[in-house]
Write a protein that holds these residues in place. Structure first.
Motif, PDB file in Angstrom:
ATOM      1  N   CYS A   1       0.835  -1.204   0.000  1.00  0.00           N
ATOM      2  CA  CYS A   1       0.000   0.000   0.000  1.00  0.00           C
ATOM      3  C   CYS A   1       0.867   1.251   0.000  1.00  0.00           C
ATOM      4  N   LEU A   2       1.987   1.209   0.702  1.00  0.00           N
ATOM      5  CA  LEU A   2       2.902   2.340   0.702  1.00  0.00           C
ATOM      6  C   LEU A   2       3.484   2.570  -0.693  1.00  0.00           C
ATOM      7  N   SER A   3       3.780   1.478  -1.400  1.00  0.00           N
ATOM      8  CA  SER A   3       4.284   1.634  -2.770  1.00  0.00           C
ATOM      9  C   SER A   3       3.209   2.205  -3.687  1.00  0.00           C
ATOM     10  N   ARG A   4       1.942   1.885  -3.434  1.00  0.00           N
ATOM     11  CA  ARG A   4       0.839   2.437  -4.225  1.00  0.00           C
ATOM     12  C   ARG A   4       0.660   3.925  -3.994  1.00  0.00           C
ATOM     13  N   SER A   5       1.131   4.415  -2.855  1.00  0.00           N
ATOM     14  CA  SER A   5       0.914   5.823  -2.523  1.00  0.00           C
ATOM     15  C   SER A   5       1.742   6.766  -3.387  1.00  0.00           C
TER      16      SER A   5
ATOM     17  N   ARG B   1      -3.775   8.247  -3.758  1.00  0.00           N
ATOM     18  CA  ARG B   1      -2.582   8.272  -2.903  1.00  0.00           C
ATOM     19  C   ARG B   1      -2.976   8.394  -1.435  1.00  0.00           C
ATOM     20  N   ARG B   2      -3.971   9.213  -1.153  1.00  0.00           N
ATOM     21  CA  ARG B   2      -4.459   9.390   0.222  1.00  0.00           C
ATOM     22  C   ARG B   2      -5.018   8.067   0.758  1.00  0.00           C
TER      23      ARG B   2
ATOM     24  N   ALA C   1      -3.536   5.720   3.898  1.00  0.00           N
ATOM     25  CA  ALA C   1      -4.377   5.278   5.015  1.00  0.00           C
ATOM     26  C   ALA C   1      -4.326   3.753   5.147  1.00  0.00           C
ATOM     27  N   GLU C   2      -4.336   3.056   4.026  1.00  0.00           N
ATOM     28  CA  GLU C   2      -4.274   1.592   4.063  1.00  0.00           C
ATOM     29  C   GLU C   2      -2.891   1.106   4.512  1.00  0.00           C
ATOM     30  N   ALA C   3      -1.834   1.829   4.141  1.00  0.00           N
ATOM     31  CA  ALA C   3      -0.486   1.464   4.604  1.00  0.00           C
ATOM     32  C   ALA C   3      -0.389   1.623   6.115  1.00  0.00           C
ATOM     33  N   LEU C   4      -0.925   2.721   6.650  1.00  0.00           N
ATOM     34  CA  LEU C   4      -0.927   2.917   8.100  1.00  0.00           C
ATOM     35  C   LEU C   4      -1.667   1.783   8.793  1.00  0.00           C
TER      36      LEU C   4
END
Length: 196
Positions: free
Chosen positions: A22-26, A34-35, A39-42
């Protein structure tokens, strides 16, 4: 949340990998995408941290309060952005569930089931009402997300060839992977609530 060590480590690894994806998707997509990915990475990294087996690495006494504050702020952020996107309502539920689990764990001193004894409202089996509602929400979310991953037939254009459309390139632009990550985190949240 802290059951057998092996399942805890597997859950932690799964959530950490999901958070990393998810962080890579941001880094790609529109501002809203990106937002959502951040949120999903967190959520993925937070779930990974909460899933570490307590018998192996005991969280500090203030750790549960830290989780509650962090995810309380994430819940407020999701509430703010929910006016733009309905998906942020799911983030609101997820962040609120993380706050709830942190509070229960803090009350119980980190013991997996000790926190339930202090709840006054419980459903028939002794499961607290809020835990039961969250379990029902995540069960429905997982079933809905899983059904969305089922492939559908490719439509053909008028000339009889496959439908033309833009092809997603790169790992960050793959909607089926984003949906699989959401499904994975829904299953992980269900498992964490079940073990609470």
């Amino acid at each position: 949340m802290h059951g057998p060590a092996v399942s805890g480590w597997l859950l932690m690894a799964l959530c950490a990998v999901t958070g990393a994806y998810c962080l890579s998707r941001s880094r790609t997509g529109t501002g809203e995408e990106r937002r959502t990915a951040r949120a999903e990475a967190l959520m993925g990294f937070g779930m990974a941290a909460m899933a570490v087996p307590a018998a192996v690495v005991a969280p500090p006494a203030w750790g549960w309060a830290g989780y509650a504050v962090l995810f309380g702020a994430a819940a407020l952020r999701a509430l703010w952005f929910a006016r733009h996107s309905g998906h942020h309502l799911h983030h609101l539920v997820g962040s609120s569930a993380m706050v709830y689990m942190a509070v229960v764990m803090a009350r119980s001193g980190g013991a997996a089931h000790g926190g339930h004894a202090s709840h006054t409202m419980a459903v028939a089996g002794g499961v607290p009402l809020l835990t039961g509602l969250l379990l029902a929400y995540y069960a429905a979310y997982v079933l809905r997300s899983g059904a969305r991953l089922i492939p559908v037939a490719v439509t053909a254009d008028a000339a009889g060839g496959p439908a033309a459309g833009p092809l997603a390139t790169g790992w960050g632009a793959r909607p089926e992977l984003a949906l699989a990550c959401r499904l994975t985190m829904g299953i992980a949240m269900f498992a964490m609530l079940l073990a609470l």
